[in-house]
Design a protein around this motif. Structure first.
Motif, PDB file in Angstrom:
ATOM      1  N   THR A  30       0.811  -1.218   0.000  1.00 33.15           N
ATOM      2  CA  THR A  30       0.000   0.000   0.000  1.00 33.15           C
ATOM      3  C   THR A  30       0.842   1.264   0.000  1.00 33.15           C
ATOM      4  O   THR A  30       0.386   2.309  -0.455  1.00 33.15           O
ATOM      5  N   LYS A  49      -0.837  -4.872   3.239  1.00 32.32           N
ATOM      6  CA  LYS A  49      -1.962  -5.478   3.957  1.00 32.32           C
ATOM      7  C   LYS A  49      -2.329  -6.800   3.297  1.00 32.32           C
ATOM      8  O   LYS A  49      -2.012  -7.043   2.136  1.00 32.32           O
ATOM      9  N   THR A  56      -8.661  -7.727   7.703  1.00 34.08           N
ATOM     10  CA  THR A  56      -7.510  -7.157   7.020  1.00 34.08           C
ATOM     11  C   THR A  56      -6.433  -6.825   8.046  1.00 34.08           C
ATOM     12  O   THR A  56      -6.707  -6.199   9.060  1.00 34.08           O
ATOM     13  N   HIS A  57      -5.228  -7.277   7.781  1.00 33.76           N
ATOM     14  CA  HIS A  57      -4.091  -7.075   8.674  1.00 33.76           C
ATOM     15  C   HIS A  57      -3.017  -6.257   7.963  1.00 33.76           C
ATOM     16  O   HIS A  57      -2.785  -6.438   6.770  1.00 33.76           O
ATOM     17  N   LYS A  58      -2.361  -5.387   8.715  1.00 35.44           N
ATOM     18  CA  LYS A  58      -1.361  -4.481   8.177  1.00 35.44           C
ATOM     19  C   LYS A  58       0.028  -4.919   8.644  1.00 35.44           C
ATOM     20  O   LYS A  58       0.200  -5.268   9.819  1.00 35.44           O
ATOM     21  N   ARG A  78      -4.587  -4.759  12.970  1.00 32.15           N
ATOM     22  CA  ARG A  78      -5.726  -4.858  12.040  1.00 32.15           C
ATOM     23  C   ARG A  78      -6.031  -3.496  11.446  1.00 32.15           C
ATOM     24  O   ARG A  78      -5.857  -2.478  12.104  1.00 32.15           O
ATOM     25  N   SER A  79      -6.504  -3.518  10.216  1.00 30.29           N
ATOM     26  CA  SER A  79      -6.884  -2.251   9.576  1.00 30.29           C
ATOM     27  C   SER A  79      -8.380  -2.033   9.687  1.00 30.29           C
ATOM     28  O   SER A  79      -9.146  -2.910   9.689  1.00 30.29           O
TER      29      SER A  79
END
Length: 79
Positions: A30, A49, A56-58, A78-79
């Motif tokens: 990203t 991500k 969704t994990h960053k 987490r996002s």
């Protein structure tokens, strides 16, 4: 691998960015923080991500300065 990233907060991946994308197909870069070469050492650091179990994990992903085929993964939440 995903469990270790989520539970321990970090992971040392053996391979390049394309190999990592093959392992985690939902992974997307990203934001590229740095990319280039300094004194013959390739530098890469980015934020990305991926989705896992509907969430969704960053992560932050960096190329190891000692070995181009090692990526250092840091979990950012987490996002």
């Amino acid at each position: 691998m995903i469990q270790q990233i989520l539970n321990k907060g970090s992971y040392k991946f053996e391979g390049d960015l394309q190999d990592f994308k093959r392992c985690i197909s939902s992974f997307k870069v990203t934001k590229v923080i740095q990319e280039g070469e300094c004194l013959g050492i390739k530098i890469f650091e980015a934020i990305g991500k991926f989705k896992y179990h509907g969430e969704t994990h960053k992560i932050q992903i960096s190329r190891s300065w000692n070995n181009e085929r090692i990526l250092l993964i840091k979990y950012l939440g987490r996002s």
